[in-house]
Design a protein around this motif. Structure first.
Motif, PDB file in Angstrom:
ATOM      1  N   CYS A  67       0.729  -1.201   0.048  1.00  0.00           N
ATOM      2  CA  CYS A  67       0.043   0.024  -0.034  1.00  0.00           C
ATOM      3  C   CYS A  67       0.746   1.451   0.004  1.00  0.00           C
ATOM      4  N   THR A  71      -2.959   5.295   5.834  1.00  0.00           N
ATOM      5  CA  THR A  71      -4.185   5.263   5.616  1.00  0.00           C
ATOM      6  C   THR A  71      -5.046   4.067   4.628  1.00  0.00           C
ATOM      7  N   VAL A  72      -4.399   4.034   3.353  1.00  0.00           N
ATOM      8  CA  VAL A  72      -4.855   2.971   2.442  1.00  0.00           C
ATOM      9  C   VAL A  72      -4.788   1.669   3.226  1.00  0.00           C
ATOM     10  N   LYS A  74      -4.558   0.760   6.528  1.00  0.00           N
ATOM     11  CA  LYS A  74      -5.554   0.571   7.428  1.00  0.00           C
ATOM     12  C   LYS A  74      -7.284   0.411   6.975  1.00  0.00           C
ATOM     13  N   ASP A  75      -7.346   1.150   5.860  1.00  0.00           N
ATOM     14  CA  ASP A  75      -8.805   0.952   5.389  1.00  0.00           C
ATOM     15  C   ASP A  75      -9.076  -0.283   4.651  1.00  0.00           C
ATOM     16  N   ARG A  78      -8.982  -3.123   7.464  1.00  0.00           N
ATOM     17  CA  ARG A  78     -10.208  -3.181   8.378  1.00  0.00           C
ATOM     18  C   ARG A  78     -11.346  -3.727   7.604  1.00  0.00           C
ATOM     19  N   GLY A  79     -11.407  -3.240   6.321  1.00  0.00           N
ATOM     20  CA  GLY A  79     -12.471  -3.778   5.276  1.00  0.00           C
ATOM     21  C   GLY A  79     -12.341  -5.281   5.197  1.00  0.00           C
ATOM     22  N   VAL A 132     -10.577  -1.369  -4.231  1.00  0.00           N
ATOM     23  CA  VAL A 132     -10.647  -0.167  -3.189  1.00  0.00           C
ATOM     24  C   VAL A 132      -9.249   0.434  -3.128  1.00  0.00           C
ATOM     25  N   HIS A 133      -8.379  -0.425  -3.967  1.00  0.00           N
ATOM     26  CA  HIS A 133      -6.775  -0.163  -3.927  1.00  0.00           C
ATOM     27  C   HIS A 133      -6.569   1.093  -4.957  1.00  0.00           C
TER      28      HIS A 133
END
Length: 162
Positions: A67, A71-72, A74-75, A78-79, A132-133
């Motif tokens: 990543c 931020t990316v 952790k998102d 978590r997802g 999402v990446h």
């Protein structure tokens, strides 16, 4: 004189009784060493076998995703966990990636995700990460887990449904 003989006898008997106690301890220790390990070995092997019988080698995988920032990372982590696509995601900061992109050698600071999941879920993990990446082509690779701590492997399998 009698007192002196008793005193000498007592001085002789104390070390003798200590030697006897020490000898008894040695014999007891020898018995423990000789008799207990086979029993413990049998019990330990049976417990290990019972714990690993439920785990099929390669049924779980560790997937890796790089990543661009925290931020990316952790998102995505978590997802994956919220969607039950992963039992656990480790976020490993400050890796350096050197790679060729569009004919040029690049060097970037990235963050690595180590994702523990079922092998059957790797395609779903890949689809989610790609959706999402921010990278045009994101890294999603996986390796099967051949063996590990049986209670941990059971927990991973329980946390990620079939």
């Amino acid at each position: 004189m009698e007192r002196m003989v008793l005193r000498l006898l007592g001085a002789f008997m104390y070390p003798l009784s200590s030697c006897l106690k020490f000898g008894a301890l040695i014999i007891a220790g020898f018995a423990v060493v000789c008799m207990t390990p086979p029993l413990l070995r049998i019990v330990g092997l049976r417990a290990f076998t019972m714990a690993t019988e439920a785990y099929k080698s390669g049924s779980l995988s560790a997937a890796y995703v790089t990543c661009p920032n925290d931020t990316v990372a952790k998102d995505i982590a978590r997802g994956l966990v919220e969607r039950k696509l992963a039992a656990c995601v480790n976020i490993i900061p400050q890796i350096t990636s050197i790679y060729e992109w569009k004919g040029k050698v690049e060097e970037d600071s990235e963050i690595l995700l180590m994702i523990k999941t079922r092998s059957s879920k790797v395609p779903a993990v890949t689809d989610y990460v790609r959706s999402v990446h921010p990278y045009e082509i994101c890294e999603v690779i996986s390796v099967p887990i051949e063996q590990g701590n049986p209670p941990y492997l059971t927990w991973v399998a329980d946390a990620v449904p079939e």
